[in-house]
Scaffold this active site. Structure first.
Site, PDB file in Angstrom:
ATOM      1  N   TRP A 177     -27.951  12.717  -6.196  1.00 38.31           N
ATOM      2  CA  TRP A 177     -27.947  12.008  -7.942  1.00 38.31           C
ATOM      3  C   TRP A 177     -27.564  11.132  -8.028  1.00 38.31           C
ATOM      4  O   TRP A 177     -28.345  10.351  -8.971  1.00 38.31           O
ATOM      5  CB  TRP A 177     -27.452  13.346  -8.482  1.00 38.31           C
TER       6      TRP A 177
ATOM      7  N   ARG B 134     -27.851  27.689  -3.648  1.00 41.60           N
ATOM      8  CA  ARG B 134     -27.519  26.398  -3.201  1.00 41.60           C
ATOM      9  C   ARG B 134     -28.148  25.761  -3.985  1.00 41.60           C
ATOM     10  O   ARG B 134     -29.356  26.067  -4.109  1.00 41.60           O
ATOM     11  CB  ARG B 134     -27.182  26.130  -1.454  1.00 41.60           C
TER      12      ARG B 134
ATOM     13  N   SER C 219     -14.289  21.711   0.303  1.00 44.71           N
ATOM     14  CA  SER C 219     -14.628  21.922   2.158  1.00 44.71           C
ATOM     15  C   SER C 219     -13.220  21.490   2.149  1.00 44.71           C
ATOM     16  O   SER C 219     -12.774  20.374   2.087  1.00 44.71           O
ATOM     17  CB  SER C 219     -15.216  22.057   1.982  1.00 44.71           C
TER      18      SER C 219
ATOM     19  N   ARG D   9     -27.823  25.682   4.205  1.00 42.49           N
ATOM     20  CA  ARG D   9     -27.333  26.654   5.585  1.00 42.49           C
ATOM     21  C   ARG D   9     -26.135  27.146   4.332  1.00 42.49           C
ATOM     22  O   ARG D   9     -26.306  26.294   3.021  1.00 42.49           O
ATOM     23  CB  ARG D   9     -26.711  25.321   6.044  1.00 42.49           C
TER      24      ARG D   9
ATOM     25  N   HIS E 273     -20.355  12.725  -9.404  1.00 48.93           N
ATOM     26  CA  HIS E 273     -19.411  14.465  -9.162  1.00 48.93           C
ATOM     27  C   HIS E 273     -18.608  14.226 -10.589  1.00 48.93           C
ATOM     28  O   HIS E 273     -19.114  15.708 -11.172  1.00 48.93           O
ATOM     29  CB  HIS E 273     -17.863  14.021  -8.031  1.00 48.93           C
TER      30      HIS E 273
ATOM     31  N   ASP F 164     -24.261  21.476  -4.062  1.00 51.97           N
ATOM     32  CA  ASP F 164     -24.278  20.247  -3.817  1.00 51.97           C
ATOM     33  C   ASP F 164     -25.477  19.066  -4.152  1.00 51.97           C
ATOM     34  O   ASP F 164     -26.676  19.467  -5.336  1.00 51.97           O
ATOM     35  CB  ASP F 164     -24.710  20.709  -2.250  1.00 51.97           C
TER      36      ASP F 164
ATOM     37  N   ASN G 167     -24.559  16.132  -5.482  1.00 51.38           N
ATOM     38  CA  ASN G 167     -23.799  15.446  -6.163  1.00 51.38           C
ATOM     39  C   ASN G 167     -24.490  13.221  -5.687  1.00 51.38           C
ATOM     40  O   ASN G 167     -24.216  12.805  -6.602  1.00 51.38           O
ATOM     41  CB  ASN G 167     -22.006  15.205  -6.889  1.00 51.38           C
TER      42      ASN G 167
ATOM     43  N   GLU H 123     -13.656  20.740   4.651  1.00 56.06           N
ATOM     44  CA  GLU H 123     -13.627  19.851   6.040  1.00 56.06           C
ATOM     45  C   GLU H 123     -14.278  18.898   4.418  1.00 56.06           C
ATOM     46  O   GLU H 123     -14.195  17.003   5.765  1.00 56.06           O
ATOM     47  CB  GLU H 123     -15.792  20.473   6.461  1.00 56.06           C
TER      48      GLU H 123
ATOM     49  N   ARG I  10     -14.161  12.757   4.345  1.00 54.24           N
ATOM     50  CA  ARG I  10     -14.980  11.271   3.218  1.00 54.24           C
ATOM     51  C   ARG I  10     -13.839  11.230   2.990  1.00 54.24           C
ATOM     52  O   ARG I  10     -12.797  10.658   3.574  1.00 54.24           O
ATOM     53  CB  ARG I  10     -14.842  12.973   1.875  1.00 54.24           C
TER      54      ARG I  10
ATOM     55  N   LEU J 177     -15.611  36.891 -18.122  1.00 55.48           N
ATOM     56  CA  LEU J 177     -15.858  35.811 -16.596  1.00 55.48           C
ATOM     57  C   LEU J 177     -14.257  35.428 -15.363  1.00 55.48           C
ATOM     58  O   LEU J 177     -13.503  34.830 -16.295  1.00 55.48           O
ATOM     59  CB  LEU J 177     -16.274  34.902 -16.218  1.00 55.48           C
TER      60      LEU J 177
HETATM   61  C1  FPP Z   1     -21.217  18.220  -2.883  1.00 54.50           C
HETATM   62  O1  FPP Z   1     -22.111  17.264  -3.588  1.00 54.50           O
HETATM   63  C2  FPP Z   1     -20.010  18.757  -4.239  1.00 54.50           C
HETATM   64  C3  FPP Z   1     -18.853  17.992  -3.283  1.00 54.50           C
HETATM   65  C4  FPP Z   1     -18.273  18.464  -2.437  1.00 54.50           C
HETATM   66  C5  FPP Z   1     -17.755  18.094  -4.244  1.00 54.50           C
HETATM   67  C6  FPP Z   1     -18.127  18.954  -6.203  1.00 54.50           C
HETATM   68  C7  FPP Z   1     -16.966  19.020  -6.832  1.00 54.50           C
HETATM   69  C8  FPP Z   1     -17.757  18.506  -8.871  1.00 54.50           C
HETATM   70  C9  FPP Z   1     -19.335  18.992  -8.689  1.00 54.50           C
HETATM   71  C10 FPP Z   1     -17.413  18.650  -9.542  1.00 54.50           C
HETATM   72  C11 FPP Z   1     -15.978  19.463 -10.185  1.00 54.50           C
HETATM   73  C12 FPP Z   1     -15.232  20.782  -9.387  1.00 54.50           C
HETATM   74  C13 FPP Z   1     -14.609  21.633  -9.909  1.00 54.50           C
HETATM   75  C14 FPP Z   1     -14.736  22.117  -9.233  1.00 54.50           C
HETATM   76  C15 FPP Z   1     -13.327  20.834 -11.182  1.00 54.50           C
HETATM   77  P1  FPP Z   1     -22.068  15.596  -2.165  1.00 54.50           P
HETATM   78  O2  FPP Z   1     -21.302  15.006  -2.637  1.00 54.50           O
HETATM   79  O3  FPP Z   1     -21.943  16.745  -0.705  1.00 54.50           O
HETATM   80  O4  FPP Z   1     -24.072  15.401  -2.836  1.00 54.50           O
HETATM   81  P2  FPP Z   1     -24.437  14.383  -1.901  1.00 54.50           P
HETATM   82  O5  FPP Z   1     -24.841  15.771  -0.294  1.00 54.50           O
HETATM   83  O6  FPP Z   1     -26.125  14.368  -2.320  1.00 54.50           O
HETATM   84  O7  FPP Z   1     -23.825  13.621  -1.004  1.00 54.50           O
END
Ligand code: FPP
Length: 249
Positions: free
Chosen positions: A32, A195, A72, A201, A44, A27, A29, A74, A78, A138
């Site tokens: 950040w 997390r 997810s 959560r 992302h 979580d 991205n 859900e 977005r 792995l």
């Molecule tokens: C949550 O951060 C992150 C995601 C919904 C996507 C995760 C995806 C990656 C790490 C890219 C690479 C993934 C794969 C499987 C190759 P958020 O967008 O909810 O962050 P925020 O809560 O700060 O808005």
């Protein structure tokens, strides 16, 4: 060999008490990216870079299973541009990483309702799973269009179908039957759930499998999570006393 500089904290890890399976909710991205005046997809993308490095680190540290929440069930809520951007990003990430995954003899797996993913992404994921299925380093699982409740629903549907055909008696159904019908029944439950970005959560991730997982929440946003952060999480895990409901003296 690892390109990482030597981290003295790595020497503190007890190799006899490593978590066999680490699961991660990646979580932060978006936050950040916002902190850097960039758009969410930039975050992302950096998250994808972090994922590659963390999988390599997990393998080198001796972790046997890594499962990450990539998209997810859900996340379809977005904005369309973000959803499409994420699907493209996951496809390009796979193309970029596959040679290294093969070279490192990692087994790539995917859990979730894959039918709803874009056709090309699904086809390339299935091909990658086939190509790597015999590898024994792995086991690296991507949860895509994954929901913990949907996984239990899918298991219950499969068991109900067996009951309808008379292959199983309803009153004989037990926890082992549910576990045997989950998406990756041969993968042990996560010992450690990490997390990032501070939220406390589960967000519908591995609801059945994390019943006894140790939970580690770090304020670090996913793009900044690296090998040293993984080492910190493992060290924290090794301080925990796992009781599985029993009394431990
Ligand atoms: C949550 O951060 C992150 C995601 C919904 C996507 C995760 C995806 C990656 C790490 C890219 C690479 C993934 C794969 C499987 C190759 P958020 O967008 O909810 O962050 P925020 O809560 O700060 O808005």
């Amino acid at each position: 060999m690892s390109q990482e500089p030597t981290n003295p904290r790595e020497a503190e890890i007890d190799p006899t008490r490593l978590p066999r399976h680490i699961a991660i909710i990646m979580d932060g991205n978006g936050r950040w990216a916002r902190a850097r005046n960039q758009d969410r997809l930039f975050g992302h993308n950096e998250g994808g870079r972090a994922l590659k490095a963390v999988a390599t680190a997990a393998d080198e540290l001796g972790i046997r299973y890594l499962t990450v929440y990539g998209f997810s069930s859900e996340n379809w809520r977005r904005p369309e541009t973000e959803v499409n951007g994420l699907m493209d990003l996951i496809l390009y990430w796979l193309r970029d990483c596959l040679d290294e995954i093969i070279e490192k003899r990692m087994r790539l797996r995917v859990i979730g309702r894959l039918d709803d993913l874009p056709t090309v992404l699904r086809a390339e994921l299935e091909s990658a799973m086939r190509v790597t299925q015999a590898y024994t380093r792995l086991t690296f699982t991507l949860a895509l269009n994954y929901g913990g409740r949907a996984e239990v629903v899918d298991a219950v549907r499969a068991i109900a179908e067996k009951a309808r055909r008379g292959e199983i008696a309803p009153d004989a159904i037990d926890e082992a039957d549910i576990a045997a019908h989950l998406y990756a029944p041969d993968v042990p439950d996560p010992d450690l759930l990490i997390r990032t970005a501070g939220e406390q959560r589960l967000s519908n991730f591995l609801l059945w499998e994390t019943a006894y997982s140790e939970i580690y929440v770090t304020p670090t946003c996913w793009p900044d999570f690296d090998r040293a952060a993984l080492v910190d999480a493992v060290l924290e895990y090794q301080k925990r006393v796992r009781k599985f409901g029993a009394v431990v003296e």
